[in-house]
Design an enzyme around this catalytic site. Sequence first.
Site, PDB file in Angstrom:
ATOM      1  CE  LYS A   2      -5.156  -0.517  -2.912  1.00 14.39           C
ATOM      2  NZ  LYS A   2      -6.236   0.416  -2.505  1.00 14.39           N
TER       3      LYS A   2
HETATM    4  C1  LIG Z   1      -7.403   0.650  -3.282  1.00 10.45           C
HETATM    5  C2  LIG Z   1      -8.558   1.259  -2.556  1.00 10.45           C
HETATM    6  C3  LIG Z   1      -9.872   1.242  -3.115  1.00 10.45           C
HETATM    7  C4  LIG Z   1     -10.172   0.714  -4.502  1.00 10.45           C
HETATM    8  O1  LIG Z   1     -10.024  -0.683  -4.597  1.00 10.45           O
HETATM    9  P1  LIG Z   1      -9.920  -1.391  -6.033  1.00 10.45           P
HETATM   10  O2  LIG Z   1      -9.607  -2.815  -5.735  1.00 10.45           O
HETATM   11  O3  LIG Z   1      -8.808  -0.690  -6.759  1.00 10.45           O
HETATM   12  O4  LIG Z   1     -11.235  -1.211  -6.713  1.00 10.45           O
HETATM   13  C5  LIG Z   1     -10.905   1.752  -2.344  1.00 10.45           C
HETATM   14  N1  LIG Z   1     -10.679   2.278  -1.117  1.00 10.45           N
HETATM   15  C6  LIG Z   1      -9.445   2.319  -0.556  1.00 10.45           C
HETATM   16  C7  LIG Z   1      -9.277   2.933   0.792  1.00 10.45           C
HETATM   17  C8  LIG Z   1      -8.345   1.797  -1.251  1.00 10.45           C
HETATM   18  O5  LIG Z   1      -7.119   1.849  -0.680  1.00 10.45           O
END
Ligand SMILES: *Cc1c(COP(=O)(O)O)cnc(C)c1O
Length: 468
Positions: free
Chosen positions: A112
């Site tokens: 993120k």
């Molecule tokens: C947020 C997250 C996901 C999922 O991503 P999306 O964009 O919501 O599909 C997968 N793995 C981790 C470690 C995350 O923080």
Amino acid sequence: MQYISTRGAAAAQDFRGATLAGLASDGGLYLPESWPQFSKAEIAAMAGLDYASLAVRIMRPFVTGSLSDEELTELCQQAYGGFAHKAVTPLAQLDERHWLLELFHGPTLAFKDVALQFLGQSFAHFLEGHDRALTIVGATSGDTGSAAIHAVAGREGIEIFMLHPHGRISDVQRRQMTTVLSPNVHNIAIEGNFDDAQAMVKRMFGDSALTDTLDLSAVNSINWARLMAQIVYYFAAALQLGAPHRPVAFSVPTGNFGDVFAGYVASRMGLPVERLIVATNINDILHRALSSGDYSRAELSPTATPSMDIQVSSNFERLLFDLGGRDGAAMAETMRSFDASGALQIDETLRAAIGERFVSERVDGDAMSRAIRWAYEEARQVIDPHTAIGLAAAHRYDGDPAVPVVTLATAHPAKFDDAVERACGIRPALPTRVGDLFDRQEQSTVLPNDYEAVRQFVIENAMAKANA
Ligand SMILES: *Cc1c(COP(=O)(O)O)cnc(C)c1O
């Protein structure tokens, strides 16, 4: 470039407007009015660019009218200059066919950061010279909160209030938020669970007395600027593996469908993507939707992959809109009926269109643990549980064996050290750059599970800044 809402009723916005608004006023999500196209020659010419320069090439057509080339370049250099790896999102090879795309070299060790570092820079840029501060409120069960706090800490004109359930997130996750001591960061520990915290945030956005006083904004993955920043690493990985002359498949551990939607956009722009593998845990609404057309809410089961524990996937609406003929009025009706009944059926034509680009897999906890062990024993790579869901799905994929399969490594294994140790016996250490996390001072406010108390706290602290 103009952005339109998936529900057809909100006015179109430029990139700046879509970024600052997040959600469209009709409840829909913003999408560009058309997909920019890159020719094979244009993609070939991107090979060898450093990450920030590649980001400028990919994002440029999406931001015309809102950012000049110089401004975009500056934002990308600022956003990606702080990553711990020169390549920002390096590839690691597992065997002849399988690769990992490491997306965890940002400040909070999860993918993120790649999007939120860019969003933080964009917010600051668009707010320069504004007299009213932007007040970001959010609820987090872990990764989003820390990435958002690190993206806006210390920025002029932005106050961030992040709610987390008191005593119910991991020590690493909490400390990644509470040790950021900037005066514009307000951590609130709610004496309740994550749903209580999220319900309070939703209520704040609907509280007109509050929204009249403060410019509220959200940083969750419905924000188009986040998705846009994620398109870049699909190009970066594919270019290294031979694109545009050779296709690549991607396996994506999926929750809200944001990350994998960015891969879909890359393919719409001309990147040769054989298939996108949507990997879910046992909270499998997306797998059911893609494999049988049944998109219906089910009871949530907590797992070792909390960032994928979702009941509905907000960004799926973008795909249904784009592949379903971009009919905003029809989409608004579909979502109204989904909100009322908790279920929708995807028709055959739409499912066929989705099937040309996507496959899906549901991976349970045992298969996840086996994938962690396989990566360690066969390739000496310690991977996190979310990444392992993606890798297990990649192993089941039956596409052309000559096509490389890239699994997105969405978190650093040290963020989920207990689950990793249970699976393969290795307890991954935090990288040295965050190694003193447990020695740093923490700052947060514990508040009762009471809307008025939280609302009052937000108003007092946001107004104190405004009047200072
Ligand atoms: C947020 C997250 C996901 C999922 O991503 P999306 O964009 O919501 O599909 C997968 N793995 C981790 C470690 C995350 O923080």
